[in-house]
Design a protein around this motif. Structure first.
Motif, mmCIF file in Angstrom:
data_model
loop_
_atom_site.group_PDB
_atom_site.id
_atom_site.type_symbol
_atom_site.label_atom_id
_atom_site.label_comp_id
_atom_site.label_asym_id
_atom_site.label_seq_id
_atom_site.Cartn_x
_atom_site.Cartn_y
_atom_site.Cartn_z
ATOM 1 N N GLU A 241 0.840 -1.207 0.000
ATOM 2 C CA GLU A 241 0.000 0.000 0.000
ATOM 3 C C GLU A 241 0.871 1.252 0.000
ATOM 4 O O GLU A 241 0.530 2.258 -0.627
ATOM 5 C CB GLU A 241 -0.938 -0.005 1.211
ATOM 6 C CG GLU A 241 -2.081 -0.989 1.114
ATOM 7 C CD GLU A 241 -2.962 -0.740 -0.109
ATOM 8 O OE1 GLU A 241 -3.350 0.427 -0.325
ATOM 9 O OE2 GLU A 241 -3.247 -1.695 -0.843
ATOM 10 N N ASN A 242 1.998 1.216 0.699
ATOM 11 C CA ASN A 242 2.901 2.371 0.724
ATOM 12 C C ASN A 242 3.432 2.697 -0.668
ATOM 13 O O ASN A 242 3.622 3.865 -1.017
ATOM 14 C CB ASN A 242 4.084 2.099 1.663
ATOM 15 C CG ASN A 242 3.686 2.124 3.126
ATOM 16 O OD1 ASN A 242 2.716 2.768 3.501
ATOM 17 N ND2 ASN A 242 4.423 1.409 3.958
ATOM 18 N N GLU B 38 4.140 9.582 -3.657
ATOM 19 C CA GLU B 38 4.192 11.034 -3.798
ATOM 20 C C GLU B 38 3.903 11.730 -2.473
ATOM 21 O O GLU B 38 4.384 12.840 -2.221
ATOM 22 C CB GLU B 38 3.198 11.505 -4.865
ATOM 23 C CG GLU B 38 3.246 12.986 -5.191
ATOM 24 C CD GLU B 38 4.576 13.446 -5.776
ATOM 25 O OE1 GLU B 38 4.846 14.665 -5.746
ATOM 26 O OE2 GLU B 38 5.346 12.580 -6.258
ATOM 27 N N ALA B 39 3.148 11.095 -1.586
ATOM 28 C CA ALA B 39 2.852 11.696 -0.290
ATOM 29 C C ALA B 39 4.108 11.883 0.555
ATOM 30 O O ALA B 39 4.149 12.748 1.434
ATOM 31 C CB ALA B 39 1.834 10.831 0.471
ATOM 32 N N TYR B 40 5.157 11.093 0.280
ATOM 33 C CA TYR B 40 6.393 11.224 1.047
ATOM 34 C C TYR B 40 7.167 12.493 0.677
ATOM 35 O O TYR B 40 8.103 12.866 1.382
ATOM 36 C CB TYR B 40 7.294 10.010 0.815
ATOM 37 C CG TYR B 40 6.796 8.739 1.463
ATOM 38 C CD1 TYR B 40 7.056 8.468 2.797
ATOM 39 C CD2 TYR B 40 6.083 7.792 0.729
ATOM 40 C CE1 TYR B 40 6.622 7.294 3.392
ATOM 41 C CE2 TYR B 40 5.638 6.617 1.309
ATOM 42 C CZ TYR B 40 5.900 6.376 2.640
ATOM 43 O OH TYR B 40 5.462 5.217 3.225
ATOM 44 N N ARG B 41 6.796 13.133 -0.411
ATOM 45 C CA ARG B 41 7.473 14.372 -0.798
ATOM 46 C C ARG B 41 7.310 15.448 0.270
ATOM 47 O O ARG B 41 8.191 16.304 0.457
ATOM 48 C CB ARG B 41 6.915 14.872 -2.135
ATOM 49 C CG ARG B 41 7.629 16.112 -2.665
ATOM 50 C CD ARG B 41 7.004 16.594 -3.966
ATOM 51 N NE ARG B 41 7.098 15.603 -5.025
ATOM 52 C CZ ARG B 41 8.161 15.449 -5.798
ATOM 53 N NH1 ARG B 41 9.240 16.213 -5.618
ATOM 54 N NH2 ARG B 41 8.161 14.542 -6.757
ATOM 55 N N TYR B 42 6.199 15.411 0.968
ATOM 56 C CA TYR B 42 5.879 16.483 1.915
ATOM 57 C C TYR B 42 6.011 16.001 3.353
ATOM 58 O O TYR B 42 5.433 14.982 3.746
ATOM 59 C CB TYR B 42 4.459 16.999 1.659
ATOM 60 C CG TYR B 42 4.245 17.352 0.208
ATOM 61 C CD1 TYR B 42 4.894 18.441 -0.369
ATOM 62 C CD2 TYR B 42 3.441 16.561 -0.618
ATOM 63 C CE1 TYR B 42 4.745 18.736 -1.715
ATOM 64 C CE2 TYR B 42 3.264 16.858 -1.957
ATOM 65 C CZ TYR B 42 3.924 17.941 -2.498
ATOM 66 O OH TYR B 42 3.779 18.238 -3.831
ATOM 67 N N ALA B 43 6.790 16.737 4.124
ATOM 68 C CA ALA B 43 7.009 16.381 5.526
ATOM 69 C C ALA B 43 5.882 16.889 6.416
ATOM 70 O O ALA B 43 5.723 16.414 7.537
ATOM 71 C CB ALA B 43 8.344 16.947 6.009
ATOM 72 N N ARG B 44 5.116 17.859 5.926
ATOM 73 C CA ARG B 44 4.002 18.378 6.722
ATOM 74 C C ARG B 44 2.879 18.826 5.793
ATOM 75 O O ARG B 44 3.101 19.214 4.640
ATOM 76 C CB ARG B 44 4.441 19.537 7.620
ATOM 77 C CG ARG B 44 4.949 20.751 6.875
ATOM 78 C CD ARG B 44 5.510 21.809 7.812
ATOM 79 N NE ARG B 44 5.931 22.992 7.063
ATOM 80 C CZ ARG B 44 5.478 24.215 7.299
ATOM 81 N NH1 ARG B 44 4.599 24.419 8.271
ATOM 82 N NH2 ARG B 44 5.910 25.240 6.597
#
Length: 457
Positions: free
Chosen positions: A188-189, A194-200
């Motif tokens: 699933e990860n 692309e969600a890992y691009r943003y830390a917050r």
């Protein structure tokens, strides 16, 4: 607002990176276990038994993994902290692959990155945290010590199903850390990397909150409404807008400078607008920044109809700019003005009511506009390109644009300009394309295919 990571001290950053690369090369060289071929390693068991591991742990560990990102951090003697972040999807040189498998009751790894490949590395379990403060299990994996023990491969697992590679050291009194995050293929990860691009992720509802939230590796979600950014200065106090090749005018206002990996998107389909009330300034200038994305936003000048000298979005030294589902309206001089930019992507967006033209590009490499609508723009040449290449329009609609005294397009020192599967309706122009024969790089700089014209000429 904090400045971007571009200002990192070059000596320290370069030296540390070289140190890491050398270390990686040493890990991947020599040794009997490192001589196996990739074909041999693929036949190893991706499940099985290994001494010292539970079945649940091996199920979580064994399999094929790919790196999502790398993060290099340096801590200098004066307390300054600098970071360099890279998504594997943005840079083929950053691709890393890891395979963990069992054989003869032990755990092994095959590992590949841009500078090394090593096979059949025995992995040892160390019963302590990967590093102080690590939010994962209280054990980690390390390549079995040998003559390369000073630079081992070390991986920590967490309950999110992620593996983190971690190394740390010092150079000339400056501490450094390197992290590379891996996810298992087909997990699933792996479907949401692309969600890992943003830390917050920050949700805002006012212009001031927007300005305060600007930063690297940040996703900003805008509540519906109109945001007047005319008076904002949190992201900068002076923007430099080149109006010609021999004149540079300093314009006060809000801009992005040295920002990497920023997304600003509308929370919903309701009107979400960023605007200014100064006709002389671009609505949003972007300098020396990369991987900036806008989604579902309306940008424009809220002033009486007339002529603006400021474009809607202005790019200088910017790359990897995504504009998706956005509306850029005049009376901005151009919807998009760019100088020294690259990798600009427009998708499902609109540019309308601008008073000079649709786009003005100088020294731009690669722009792709797909499924966009350009309408009710007037002034001069609608598409004005100088010394630019790789400009593509696909499935776009151009309607009610132009000026009968000017060409629709002007190309000088350009090549690789393509219009494909587009529609032109009710546009006016003296001629469609004006190519300066002395400055044109190629007689075939403009290619038009599968395109329908129903203009008023």
């Amino acid at each position: 607002m904090k400045r971007g990571i571009i200002g990192m001290k070059k000596r320290s950053g370069l030296g540390l990176i070289l140190l890491l690369l050398l270390a990686f090369l040493l890990v991947g060289c020599g040794g009997k276990d490192g001589q196996e071929t990739a074909g041999e390693s693929k036949e190893k068991q991706l499940s099985g038994k290994a001494e010292g591991y539970t079945g649940e742990e091996l199920e979580a560990l064994c399999g094929e993994w790919s790196a999502v990102y790398g993060l290099f951090t340096s801590y200098e003697e004066d307390g300054e902290k600098t970071e360099q972040f890279s998504m594997a999807s943005d840079d083929s040189m950053a691709e890393n692959d890891l395979v963990l498998y069992t054989e003869d009751g032990a755990l092994y790894a095959d590992y590949r990155d841009s500078v090394m490949t090593c096979y059949h590395l025995p992995m040892e379990r160390v019963k302590e945290k990967l590093y102080e403060g690590y939010e994962g299990y209280d054990w980690y994996l390390v390549a079995k010590p040998g003559r390369w023990e000073e630079v081992p491969l070390r991986f920590g697992l967490n309950d999110k199903g992620e593996l983190l590679r971690f190394n740390a050291g010092e150079e000339e009194g400056d501490r450094w850390e390197y992290q590379s995050l891996f996810v298992k293929n087909d997990s699933e990860n792996s479907k949401k990397t692309e969600a890992y691009r943003y830390a917050r992720v920050v949700t805002v509802s006012t212009a001031e909150e927007l300005a305060a939230a600007i930063g690297n590796r940040t996703k900003i979600i805008l509540k519906p409404g109109a945001y007047d950014i005319t008076a904002l200065t949190a992201a900068g106090t002076t923007g430099k807008v080149s109006e010609s090749y021999d004149t540079v005018i300093d314009v006060p206002g809000f801009y992005l400078d040295g920002i990497e990996n920023l997304c600003i998107e509308a929370e919903s389909g309701e009107l979400t607008e960023l605007y200014i009330t100064d006709s002389a300034r671009p609505v949003l200038p972007i300098y020396n920044s990369g991987h900036i994305k806008f989604s579902g936003i309306t940008f424009g000048h809220r002033i009486e109809p007339g002529y603006c000298s400021g474009s809607v979005i202005y790019l200088s030294g910017a790359s990897n700019i995504d504009i998706e589902g956005c509306k850029l309206y005049g009376c901005g001089s151009y919807g998009i003005e760019a100088d020294g930019a690259s990798d600009i992507h427009l998708k499902g967006s609109q540019i309308y009511s601008c008073t000079y033209g649709i786009m003005y590009l100088r020294n731009v490499y690669y722009l792709d506009a797909a499924d966009c609508d350009f309408y009710d723009n007037s002034g001069y040449e609608m598409l004005d390109f100088y010394q630019s290449s790789g400009i593509h329009f696909r499935d776009c609609h151009f309607r009610n644009n132009g000026n009968k005294d000017h060409a629709f397009m002007r190309l000088a020192k350009c090549w690789g300009i393509e219009i494909d599967k587009c529609k032109f309706d009710d546009n006016v122009y003296a001629k469609f394309a004006d190519n300066d024969a002395e400055e044109d790089e190629s007689e075939s700089s403009l290619t038009i295919e599968n395109t329908v014209f129903h203009d008023r000429n």
